[in-house]
Design a protein around this motif. Sequence first.
Motif, PDB file in Angstrom:
ATOM      1  N   THR A   4      48.887  29.670  40.176  1.00 46.96           N
ATOM      2  CA  THR A   4      48.553  30.645  41.213  1.00 46.96           C
ATOM      3  C   THR A   4      48.697  32.058  40.665  1.00 46.96           C
ATOM      4  N   ILE A  67      44.965  33.476  44.123  1.00 48.05           N
ATOM      5  CA  ILE A  67      43.933  32.608  43.563  1.00 48.05           C
ATOM      6  C   ILE A  67      44.661  31.446  42.891  1.00 48.05           C
ATOM      7  N   ILE A  74      38.881  26.046  42.345  1.00 46.16           N
ATOM      8  CA  ILE A  74      39.618  27.279  42.621  1.00 46.16           C
ATOM      9  C   ILE A  74      39.749  27.444  44.121  1.00 46.16           C
ATOM     10  N   LEU A  76      40.683  30.269  46.784  1.00 47.90           N
ATOM     11  CA  LEU A  76      40.827  31.703  46.972  1.00 47.90           C
ATOM     12  C   LEU A  76      41.331  31.941  48.389  1.00 47.90           C
ATOM     13  N   SER A  83      38.174  34.122  51.846  1.00 46.79           N
ATOM     14  CA  SER A  83      38.804  32.865  51.471  1.00 46.79           C
ATOM     15  C   SER A  83      37.701  31.873  51.144  1.00 46.79           C
ATOM     16  N   SER A 121      38.807  43.580  48.685  1.00 46.92           N
ATOM     17  CA  SER A 121      38.853  42.216  49.186  1.00 46.92           C
ATOM     18  C   SER A 121      37.777  42.051  50.241  1.00 46.92           C
ATOM     19  N   TYR A 151      31.597  35.145  42.776  1.00 43.27           N
ATOM     20  CA  TYR A 151      32.994  35.392  43.109  1.00 43.27           C
ATOM     21  C   TYR A 151      33.538  36.319  42.032  1.00 43.27           C
ATOM     22  N   LEU A 153      36.661  37.933  40.785  1.00 46.18           N
ATOM     23  CA  LEU A 153      38.091  37.754  40.964  1.00 46.18           C
ATOM     24  C   LEU A 153      38.856  38.473  39.864  1.00 46.18           C
TER      25      LEU A 153
END
Length: 170
Positions: A4, A67, A74, A76, A83, A121, A151, A153
């Motif tokens: 994580t 994450i 994955i 999120l 999410s 975000s 995505y 990230l």
Amino acid sequence: MAATFKIPMSKMVLTLFLIAVAAVAGVVTWSFRSGLTWTGICLIAVAGPLAVFYWYMLYITPKRAAITVAEEGILLAAPPFASAVIPWASVVKTFPVNLVLDDDFAITKAVKHMSFAGYKSGVVKIKDNREAVIVTNRRDVLCIQTEDRYYLLGPSDLSGFIKEVEKAGP
């Protein structure tokens, strides 16, 4: 084994926020020379609720963002803005992106999005009206492309995140 990665707000932003709240409280106290009662009422009715709301948005919400890289894919979790569950079977490719330098990934429209002092975000539209989910506190991110969307990230430990994705990913 799952790993994580967190995406917190910068500690400098939080410190500046607390200093600003203290300064506003000091100015209100100084400006209301009509007595301690009215000053207290103003601080409780106005400054208190606003400080709690902004503290929640700047500290609690980013602190919960995470994450998780697992064998299945994955996960999120960045409520309330983003999410997703990204199974490895749906990943087309992964590649690094610099959000400042790569024009293809410049945000053109916010669908459901929060952006403050480098923390981003939510769901956004990027070039060519493509949809992207972004959760980052940095400029350089790992882009995970699926057939539906991108995505973007960028956890605090980006290099560790990239290693975990390479190890567990497709």
